[in-house]
Enzyme design. Sequence first.
Site, PDB file in Angstrom:
ATOM      1  N   MET A  30      75.082   2.059 -62.956  1.00 12.59           N
ATOM      2  CA  MET A  30      74.099   1.024 -63.305  1.00 12.59           C
ATOM      3  C   MET A  30      73.461   0.465 -62.039  1.00 12.59           C
ATOM      4  O   MET A  30      72.888  -0.637 -62.052  1.00 12.59           O
ATOM      5  CB  MET A  30      74.767  -0.086 -64.122  1.00 12.59           C
ATOM      6  CG  MET A  30      75.312   0.440 -65.455  1.00 12.59           C
ATOM      7  SD  MET A  30      75.415  -0.802 -66.735  1.00 12.59           S
ATOM      8  CE  MET A  30      76.562  -1.930 -66.000  1.00 12.59           C
ATOM      9  N   GLY A  31      73.567   1.217 -60.931  1.00 10.98           N
ATOM     10  CA  GLY A  31      72.919   0.787 -59.696  1.00 10.98           C
ATOM     11  C   GLY A  31      73.649  -0.331 -58.998  1.00 10.98           C
ATOM     12  O   GLY A  31      74.845  -0.561 -59.262  1.00 10.98           O
ATOM     13  N   HIS A  37      80.839   3.624 -55.829  1.00 17.20           N
ATOM     14  CA  HIS A  37      79.927   4.622 -56.412  1.00 17.20           C
ATOM     15  C   HIS A  37      79.787   5.823 -55.465  1.00 17.20           C
ATOM     16  O   HIS A  37      79.805   6.972 -55.893  1.00 17.20           O
ATOM     17  CB  HIS A  37      78.528   4.033 -56.610  1.00 17.20           C
ATOM     18  CG  HIS A  37      78.444   2.890 -57.570  1.00 17.20           C
ATOM     19  ND1 HIS A  37      78.145   1.615 -57.168  1.00 17.20           N
ATOM     20  CD2 HIS A  37      78.598   2.825 -58.917  1.00 17.20           C
ATOM     21  CE1 HIS A  37      78.105   0.805 -58.223  1.00 17.20           C
ATOM     22  NE2 HIS A  37      78.389   1.510 -59.296  1.00 17.20           N
ATOM     23  N   LYS A 149      88.528   2.429 -61.803  1.00 15.54           N
ATOM     24  CA  LYS A 149      88.326   0.973 -61.825  1.00 15.54           C
ATOM     25  C   LYS A 149      88.078   0.527 -63.273  1.00 15.54           C
ATOM     26  O   LYS A 149      88.565  -0.506 -63.710  1.00 15.54           O
ATOM     27  CB  LYS A 149      87.133   0.636 -60.943  1.00 15.54           C
ATOM     28  CG  LYS A 149      86.403  -0.625 -61.305  1.00 15.54           C
ATOM     29  CD  LYS A 149      86.634  -1.669 -60.296  1.00 15.54           C
ATOM     30  CE  LYS A 149      86.017  -2.999 -60.596  1.00 15.54           C
ATOM     31  NZ  LYS A 149      84.927  -3.038 -61.529  1.00 15.54           N
ATOM     32  N   VAL A 178      88.007   2.314 -55.203  1.00 12.35           N
ATOM     33  CA  VAL A 178      87.709   1.982 -53.802  1.00 12.35           C
ATOM     34  C   VAL A 178      87.684   0.456 -53.682  1.00 12.35           C
ATOM     35  O   VAL A 178      87.102  -0.234 -54.526  1.00 12.35           O
ATOM     36  CB  VAL A 178      86.358   2.580 -53.371  1.00 12.35           C
ATOM     37  CG1 VAL A 178      86.026   2.190 -51.934  1.00 12.35           C
ATOM     38  CG2 VAL A 178      86.402   4.098 -53.512  1.00 12.35           C
TER      39      VAL A 178
HETATM   40  P1  AMP Z   1      78.875   0.993 -62.837  1.00 15.54           P
HETATM   41  O1  AMP Z   1      77.644   1.120 -62.002  1.00 15.54           O
HETATM   42  O2  AMP Z   1      79.624  -0.275 -62.617  1.00 15.54           O
HETATM   43  O3  AMP Z   1      78.632   1.323 -64.288  1.00 15.54           O
HETATM   44  O4  AMP Z   1      79.861   2.128 -62.306  1.00 15.54           O
HETATM   45  C1  AMP Z   1      79.495   3.479 -62.280  1.00 15.54           C
HETATM   46  C2  AMP Z   1      80.726   4.309 -62.018  1.00 15.54           C
HETATM   47  O5  AMP Z   1      81.295   3.937 -60.762  1.00 15.54           O
HETATM   48  C3  AMP Z   1      81.818   4.100 -63.072  1.00 15.54           C
HETATM   49  O6  AMP Z   1      82.429   5.348 -63.364  1.00 15.54           O
HETATM   50  C4  AMP Z   1      82.774   3.164 -62.372  1.00 15.54           C
HETATM   51  O7  AMP Z   1      84.100   3.264 -62.835  1.00 15.54           O
HETATM   52  C5  AMP Z   1      82.659   3.640 -60.940  1.00 15.54           C
HETATM   53  N1  AMP Z   1      83.104   2.590 -60.019  1.00 15.54           N
HETATM   54  C6  AMP Z   1      82.662   1.312 -59.993  1.00 15.54           C
HETATM   55  N2  AMP Z   1      83.342   0.615 -59.051  1.00 15.54           N
HETATM   56  C7  AMP Z   1      84.225   1.466 -58.490  1.00 15.54           C
HETATM   57  C8  AMP Z   1      85.211   1.354 -57.467  1.00 15.54           C
HETATM   58  N3  AMP Z   1      85.441   0.207 -56.831  1.00 15.54           N
HETATM   59  N4  AMP Z   1      85.930   2.450 -57.155  1.00 15.54           N
HETATM   60  C9  AMP Z   1      85.719   3.626 -57.798  1.00 15.54           C
HETATM   61  N5  AMP Z   1      84.813   3.801 -58.771  1.00 15.54           N
HETATM   62  C10 AMP Z   1      84.067   2.744 -59.113  1.00 15.54           C
END
Ligand code: AMP
Length: 280
Positions: A30-31, A37, A149, A178
Amino acid sequence: MKILKKIIDVLELRNRIYSKNKILGFVPTMGALHDGHISLIRRSVKENDYTIVSIFVNPTQFNDKNDLENYPRTEERDIKMLENAGCDFAFLPDVIEMYPESDNKIFDFDGIDMLMEGKHRKGHFNGVAQIVYKFFDLISPNKAYFGKKDFQQLAIIQLLVKKYMNESGIEVIPCEIVREEDGLAMSSRNLLLSEEHRKVAPLIHKVLKDCSNKYNDILPEEIERKVISDINSNKLLKVEYFEIVDNSTLLPAANIIPGETTGCIAVYAGNIRLIDNITF
Ligand code: AMP
């Protein structure tokens, strides 16, 4: 890196890639990108011929209108980060492109979408499944990368592929969490924290880590009580839930089994909702 905005361009790209027998990795986001990411993207770049990353703030997974409106958007910076990470294609569709009409597809996830996050964010996982289903259907990646996460989301996506897209052959790859140097799990929402809330937020991981190190022989309910009270002892934090669950069913664990039990937490730091988890 090529930027795509239209479904038709993605379809064309996908056909070109598959006609050359190349392997495609996909990372949905979602940016407001951060190193969490980027770790998924770098892994995809390493393991595939091409990587496509989507940036789309998906309205159907937000149960709170304010949360959707306030979600951080940092498109220019994101594009630079994607280029630096070696991403080949960025897909940035408009809402109307992904949802030309309101989407009523309802998924049945055998109840696991009603637990934990699902209990507190009504309809959230159905919204996640709607958009991931559309992306998977459109892009047909060989591999798709998701962070641990979002522990429950990962379980839902695995079930989505198994139940609804079994023929697709898409391999869902779980990736490690991370963290910032002080232990706070990286999250786009961290950008929204006030200075004082950012300072205390690392307590969440610290308490989870302590409980996973010290309390292996105590019953889960007792650990839950202790974690909730330790975090709530800081007046700037408020636990919404902490549940210790079986990794495969996501139901409350009767006992801690190392490697098979995870503690999942949601905490409000002011009005910003943070989630994290720890596998015992
Ligand atoms: P989001 O943009 O929050 O929808 O996240 C996109 C992807 O990145 C999802 O698969 C999340 O689980 C992953 N993600 C977000 N934060 C972390 C993090 N701290 N460590 C690893 N993966 C992450």
